[in-house]
Design a protein around this motif. Sequence first.
Motif, PDB file in Angstrom:
ATOM      1  N   ILE A  25      10.374 -10.386   7.181  1.00  0.00           N
ATOM      2  CA  ILE A  25       9.056 -10.401   6.533  1.00  0.00           C
ATOM      3  C   ILE A  25       8.073  -9.734   7.477  1.00  0.00           C
ATOM      4  O   ILE A  25       7.984 -10.099   8.653  1.00  0.00           O
ATOM      5  CB  ILE A  25       8.622 -11.840   6.212  1.00  0.00           C
ATOM      6  CG1 ILE A  25       9.655 -12.494   5.288  1.00  0.00           C
ATOM      7  CG2 ILE A  25       7.231 -11.853   5.580  1.00  0.00           C
ATOM      8  CD1 ILE A  25       9.521 -13.981   5.175  1.00  0.00           C
ATOM      9  N   SER A  26       7.345  -8.762   6.951  1.00  0.00           N
ATOM     10  CA  SER A  26       6.368  -8.052   7.770  1.00  0.00           C
ATOM     11  C   SER A  26       5.083  -7.833   6.978  1.00  0.00           C
ATOM     12  O   SER A  26       5.110  -7.691   5.755  1.00  0.00           O
ATOM     13  CB  SER A  26       6.928  -6.717   8.257  1.00  0.00           C
ATOM     14  OG  SER A  26       7.298  -5.912   7.156  1.00  0.00           O
ATOM     15  N   ARG A  27       3.986  -7.827   7.705  1.00  0.00           N
ATOM     16  CA  ARG A  27       2.688  -7.571   7.086  1.00  0.00           C
ATOM     17  C   ARG A  27       2.594  -6.086   6.753  1.00  0.00           C
ATOM     18  O   ARG A  27       3.007  -5.233   7.534  1.00  0.00           O
ATOM     19  CB  ARG A  27       1.567  -7.958   8.049  1.00  0.00           C
ATOM     20  CG  ARG A  27       0.204  -7.739   7.459  1.00  0.00           C
ATOM     21  CD  ARG A  27      -0.895  -8.219   8.366  1.00  0.00           C
ATOM     22  NE  ARG A  27      -2.177  -7.903   7.767  1.00  0.00           N
ATOM     23  CZ  ARG A  27      -3.291  -7.755   8.435  1.00  0.00           C
ATOM     24  NH1 ARG A  27      -3.300  -7.942   9.740  1.00  0.00           N
ATOM     25  NH2 ARG A  27      -4.402  -7.449   7.811  1.00  0.00           N
ATOM     26  N   VAL A  28       2.057  -5.791   5.593  1.00  0.00           N
ATOM     27  CA  VAL A  28       1.832  -4.410   5.177  1.00  0.00           C
ATOM     28  C   VAL A  28       0.451  -4.025   5.702  1.00  0.00           C
ATOM     29  O   VAL A  28      -0.575  -4.426   5.142  1.00  0.00           O
ATOM     30  CB  VAL A  28       1.906  -4.257   3.645  1.00  0.00           C
ATOM     31  CG1 VAL A  28       1.614  -2.822   3.231  1.00  0.00           C
ATOM     32  CG2 VAL A  28       3.264  -4.716   3.126  1.00  0.00           C
ATOM     33  N   PHE A  29       0.447  -3.289   6.807  1.00  0.00           N
ATOM     34  CA  PHE A  29      -0.815  -2.868   7.422  1.00  0.00           C
ATOM     35  C   PHE A  29      -0.595  -1.533   8.096  1.00  0.00           C
ATOM     36  O   PHE A  29       0.358  -1.390   8.871  1.00  0.00           O
ATOM     37  CB  PHE A  29      -1.300  -3.896   8.448  1.00  0.00           C
ATOM     38  CG  PHE A  29      -2.654  -3.575   8.998  1.00  0.00           C
ATOM     39  CD1 PHE A  29      -3.791  -3.908   8.293  1.00  0.00           C
ATOM     40  CD2 PHE A  29      -2.796  -2.894  10.201  1.00  0.00           C
ATOM     41  CE1 PHE A  29      -5.046  -3.595   8.784  1.00  0.00           C
ATOM     42  CE2 PHE A  29      -4.036  -2.570  10.697  1.00  0.00           C
ATOM     43  CZ  PHE A  29      -5.166  -2.926   9.987  1.00  0.00           C
ATOM     44  N   PRO A  30      -1.432  -0.550   7.817  1.00  0.00           N
ATOM     45  CA  PRO A  30      -2.551  -0.633   6.888  1.00  0.00           C
ATOM     46  C   PRO A  30      -2.071  -0.821   5.442  1.00  0.00           C
ATOM     47  O   PRO A  30      -0.889  -0.652   5.146  1.00  0.00           O
ATOM     48  CB  PRO A  30      -3.262   0.708   7.068  1.00  0.00           C
ATOM     49  CG  PRO A  30      -2.240   1.638   7.604  1.00  0.00           C
ATOM     50  CD  PRO A  30      -1.260   0.796   8.370  1.00  0.00           C
ATOM     51  N   ALA A  31      -3.015  -1.160   4.594  1.00  0.00           N
ATOM     52  CA  ALA A  31      -2.701  -1.440   3.194  1.00  0.00           C
ATOM     53  C   ALA A  31      -1.990  -0.253   2.555  1.00  0.00           C
ATOM     54  O   ALA A  31      -2.255   0.903   2.882  1.00  0.00           O
ATOM     55  CB  ALA A  31      -3.989  -1.750   2.428  1.00  0.00           C
ATOM     56  N   GLU A  32      -1.064  -0.565   1.670  1.00  0.00           N
ATOM     57  CA  GLU A  32      -0.332   0.436   0.893  1.00  0.00           C
ATOM     58  C   GLU A  32      -0.471   0.084  -0.585  1.00  0.00           C
ATOM     59  O   GLU A  32       0.388  -0.585  -1.158  1.00  0.00           O
ATOM     60  CB  GLU A  32       1.142   0.457   1.280  1.00  0.00           C
ATOM     61  CG  GLU A  32       1.433   0.863   2.697  1.00  0.00           C
ATOM     62  CD  GLU A  32       2.913   0.780   3.021  1.00  0.00           C
ATOM     63  OE1 GLU A  32       3.762   0.854   2.100  1.00  0.00           O
ATOM     64  OE2 GLU A  32       3.224   0.631   4.212  1.00  0.00           O
ATOM     65  N   PRO A  33      -1.566   0.503  -1.214  1.00  0.00           N
ATOM     66  CA  PRO A  33      -1.780   0.145  -2.624  1.00  0.00           C
ATOM     67  C   PRO A  33      -0.601   0.503  -3.532  1.00  0.00           C
ATOM     68  O   PRO A  33      -0.293  -0.245  -4.462  1.00  0.00           O
ATOM     69  CB  PRO A  33      -3.032   0.936  -3.006  1.00  0.00           C
ATOM     70  CG  PRO A  33      -3.729   1.172  -1.709  1.00  0.00           C
ATOM     71  CD  PRO A  33      -2.660   1.297  -0.680  1.00  0.00           C
ATOM     72  N   SER A  34       0.078   1.604  -3.251  1.00  0.00           N
ATOM     73  CA  SER A  34       1.212   1.986  -4.096  1.00  0.00           C
ATOM     74  C   SER A  34       2.356   0.975  -3.981  1.00  0.00           C
ATOM     75  O   SER A  34       3.090   0.745  -4.947  1.00  0.00           O
ATOM     76  CB  SER A  34       1.703   3.396  -3.747  1.00  0.00           C
ATOM     77  OG  SER A  34       2.159   3.442  -2.414  1.00  0.00           O
TER      78      SER A  34
END
Length: 181
Positions: A25-34
Amino acid sequence: MTSVTYLQQTDASWLRPARRADLTISRVFPAEPSFNSRMYRDIGGDWKWSDRLEWSEGEWASYCADPCVTTFRATRGGEVAGFAELRMSPCEDDPGSDREDPADGVDVEIVYFGLLPRFAGLGIGGWFLSETARIAWQVPGCRRVWLHTCEDDSPAAIPNYLSRGFVEYAREDTGCAACTA
Protein backbone atom coordinates in the motif's frame (compact mmCIF):
# COMPACT_ATOMS: atom_id res chain seq x y z
CA MET A 1 -34.27 3.13 -3.22
CA THR A 2 -31.42 1.59 -1.32
CA SER A 3 -30.48 1.34 2.32
CA VAL A 4 -27.34 3.25 3.34
CA THR A 5 -25.38 2.07 6.38
CA TYR A 6 -23.01 4.40 8.25
CA LEU A 7 -20.16 2.83 10.24
CA GLN A 8 -17.43 4.29 12.41
CA GLN A 9 -14.63 3.79 14.86
CA THR A 10 -14.34 6.47 17.55
CA ASP A 11 -11.15 5.12 19.09
CA ALA A 12 -8.08 3.62 17.46
CA SER A 13 -8.28 0.70 19.90
CA TRP A 14 -11.42 -0.46 18.10
CA LEU A 15 -9.38 -1.47 15.05
CA ARG A 16 -9.15 -5.25 14.72
CA PRO A 17 -6.50 -5.85 12.07
CA ALA A 18 -6.78 -8.73 9.65
CA ARG A 19 -3.87 -11.06 9.06
CA ARG A 20 -1.19 -9.50 6.87
CA ALA A 21 -1.70 -10.10 3.16
CA ASP A 22 0.64 -10.07 0.18
CA LEU A 23 -0.18 -6.48 -0.69
CA THR A 24 1.77 -3.24 -0.87
CA ILE A 25 0.00 0.00 0.00
CA SER A 26 1.44 3.34 -1.03
CA ARG A 27 0.23 6.91 -1.02
CA VAL A 28 -0.46 8.36 -4.45
CA PHE A 29 1.59 11.56 -4.35
CA PRO A 30 1.59 13.75 -6.21
CA ALA A 31 -2.07 13.27 -7.02
CA GLU A 32 -2.93 11.24 -10.12
CA PRO A 33 -6.51 12.16 -11.06
CA SER A 34 -6.50 9.62 -13.90
CA PHE A 35 -5.71 6.87 -11.37
CA ASN A 36 -8.65 7.84 -9.13
CA SER A 37 -10.94 8.06 -12.16
CA ARG A 38 -9.85 4.66 -13.49
CA MET A 39 -10.18 2.95 -10.10
CA TYR A 40 -13.57 4.54 -9.52
CA ARG A 41 -14.85 3.21 -12.85
CA ASP A 42 -13.13 -0.19 -12.81
CA ILE A 43 -14.02 -1.03 -9.21
CA GLY A 44 -17.33 0.80 -8.97
CA GLY A 45 -18.70 -0.53 -12.25
CA ASP A 46 -19.85 -3.75 -10.59
CA TRP A 47 -21.36 -1.88 -7.63
CA LYS A 48 -23.31 0.87 -9.43
CA TRP A 49 -21.08 3.73 -8.29
CA SER A 50 -22.42 6.59 -10.36
CA ASP A 51 -21.97 9.94 -8.61
CA ARG A 52 -18.65 10.65 -10.38
CA LEU A 53 -19.26 9.04 -13.76
CA GLU A 54 -19.81 12.39 -15.45
CA TRP A 55 -16.84 14.16 -13.86
CA SER A 56 -14.56 15.94 -16.30
CA GLU A 57 -10.76 15.68 -16.14
CA GLY A 58 -10.82 19.11 -14.47
CA GLU A 59 -13.23 17.96 -11.76
CA TRP A 60 -11.04 14.93 -11.04
CA ALA A 61 -7.95 17.14 -10.95
CA SER A 62 -9.59 19.63 -8.56
CA TYR A 63 -10.85 16.88 -6.25
CA CYS A 64 -7.52 15.03 -6.13
CA ALA A 65 -5.59 18.26 -5.52
CA ASP A 66 -7.65 19.03 -2.41
CA PRO A 67 -5.20 18.83 0.53
CA CYS A 68 -7.91 17.12 2.60
CA VAL A 69 -8.03 14.18 0.15
CA THR A 70 -5.44 11.40 0.17
CA THR A 71 -5.42 8.41 -2.17
CA PHE A 72 -3.73 5.06 -1.57
CA ARG A 73 -2.82 2.46 -4.17
CA ALA A 74 -2.78 -1.24 -3.31
CA THR A 75 -0.55 -3.45 -5.45
CA ARG A 76 0.02 -7.17 -5.50
CA GLY A 77 2.84 -8.73 -7.47
CA GLY A 78 3.47 -5.40 -9.17
CA GLU A 79 -0.13 -5.07 -10.39
CA VAL A 80 -2.59 -2.47 -9.13
CA ALA A 81 -5.13 -4.32 -7.00
CA GLY A 82 -7.26 -1.49 -5.58
CA PHE A 83 -7.47 1.94 -4.06
CA ALA A 84 -8.71 3.88 -1.07
CA GLU A 85 -9.59 7.56 -0.74
CA LEU A 86 -9.48 9.30 2.64
CA ARG A 87 -10.96 12.73 3.28
CA MET A 88 -10.20 14.75 6.38
CA SER A 89 -12.73 17.24 7.74
CA PRO A 90 -13.25 19.15 10.97
CA CYS A 91 -15.28 17.15 13.47
CA GLU A 92 -18.95 17.96 13.37
CA ASP A 93 -21.66 17.51 15.94
CA ASP A 94 -22.80 14.06 14.88
CA PRO A 95 -25.57 12.23 16.72
CA GLY A 96 -23.68 8.96 16.22
CA SER A 97 -20.53 10.29 17.86
CA ASP A 98 -19.62 9.94 21.51
CA ARG A 99 -17.15 12.88 21.45
CA GLU A 100 -17.56 15.47 24.17
CA ASP A 101 -16.05 18.34 22.14
CA PRO A 102 -16.88 17.86 18.45
CA ALA A 103 -14.97 21.01 17.46
CA ASP A 104 -11.66 19.49 18.54
CA GLY A 105 -9.95 17.29 15.96
CA VAL A 106 -10.79 15.88 12.58
CA ASP A 107 -12.98 13.15 11.19
CA VAL A 108 -11.40 10.93 8.56
CA GLU A 109 -13.83 9.47 6.06
CA ILE A 110 -12.99 6.45 3.97
CA VAL A 111 -14.73 7.90 0.94
CA TYR A 112 -14.01 5.06 -1.48
CA PHE A 113 -12.36 1.73 -0.88
CA GLY A 114 -12.20 -1.30 -3.10
CA LEU A 115 -10.38 -3.98 -5.01
CA LEU A 116 -10.41 -4.58 -8.74
CA PRO A 117 -12.67 -7.55 -9.58
CA ARG A 118 -9.80 -9.96 -10.32
CA PHE A 119 -8.41 -9.39 -6.79
CA ALA A 120 -11.70 -9.83 -4.92
CA GLY A 121 -12.07 -13.00 -2.90
CA LEU A 122 -8.32 -13.56 -2.48
CA GLY A 123 -8.26 -12.70 1.22
CA ILE A 124 -6.51 -9.34 0.83
CA GLY A 125 -9.40 -6.91 1.41
CA GLY A 126 -9.36 -7.32 5.20
CA TRP A 127 -5.71 -6.38 5.50
CA PHE A 128 -6.10 -3.53 2.99
CA LEU A 129 -8.97 -2.13 5.07
CA SER A 130 -6.98 -2.67 8.29
CA GLU A 131 -4.09 -0.65 6.90
CA THR A 132 -6.37 2.04 5.51
CA ALA A 133 -7.99 2.50 8.94
CA ARG A 134 -4.60 2.39 10.69
CA ILE A 135 -3.32 5.14 8.37
CA ALA A 136 -6.48 7.18 8.99
CA TRP A 137 -5.92 6.94 12.75
CA GLN A 138 -2.42 8.39 12.26
CA VAL A 139 -3.83 11.68 10.93
CA PRO A 140 -3.01 14.31 13.59
CA GLY A 141 -6.11 15.07 15.65
CA CYS A 142 -8.12 12.13 14.26
CA ARG A 143 -11.14 11.61 16.49
CA ARG A 144 -13.17 9.30 14.26
CA VAL A 145 -12.79 7.12 11.17
CA TRP A 146 -16.04 6.60 9.35
CA LEU A 147 -17.59 5.46 6.08
CA HIS A 148 -20.88 4.63 4.50
CA THR A 149 -21.94 1.80 2.26
CA CYS A 150 -25.15 0.63 0.67
CA GLU A 151 -26.90 -2.48 -0.53
CA ASP A 152 -25.43 -1.98 -4.01
CA ASP A 153 -21.86 -2.45 -2.74
CA SER A 154 -20.07 -5.78 -2.48
CA PRO A 155 -21.75 -8.26 -0.13
CA ALA A 156 -18.33 -8.61 1.53
CA ALA A 157 -18.21 -4.89 2.44
CA ILE A 158 -20.21 -4.75 5.68
CA PRO A 159 -18.82 -8.04 7.07
CA ASN A 160 -15.30 -6.72 6.41
CA TYR A 161 -16.04 -3.38 8.09
CA LEU A 162 -17.57 -5.08 11.13
CA SER A 163 -14.67 -7.54 11.36
CA ARG A 164 -12.23 -4.61 11.43
CA GLY A 165 -14.01 -3.06 14.42
CA PHE A 166 -16.32 -0.56 12.73
CA VAL A 167 -19.75 -0.24 14.30
CA GLU A 168 -22.98 0.85 12.69
CA TYR A 169 -24.22 4.20 13.96
CA ALA A 170 -26.95 5.08 11.46
CA ARG A 171 -29.02 3.70 8.60
CA GLU A 172 -31.10 5.51 6.01
CA ASP A 173 -33.56 4.19 3.49
CA THR A 174 -33.59 7.42 1.53
CA GLY A 175 -31.07 6.37 -1.08
CA CYS A 176 -27.53 7.49 -1.60
CA ALA A 177 -26.36 9.72 -4.44
CA ALA A 178 -22.97 8.01 -4.27
CA CYS A 179 -24.51 4.54 -4.41
CA THR A 180 -27.36 4.81 -6.89
CA ALA A 181 -27.96 6.21 -10.33
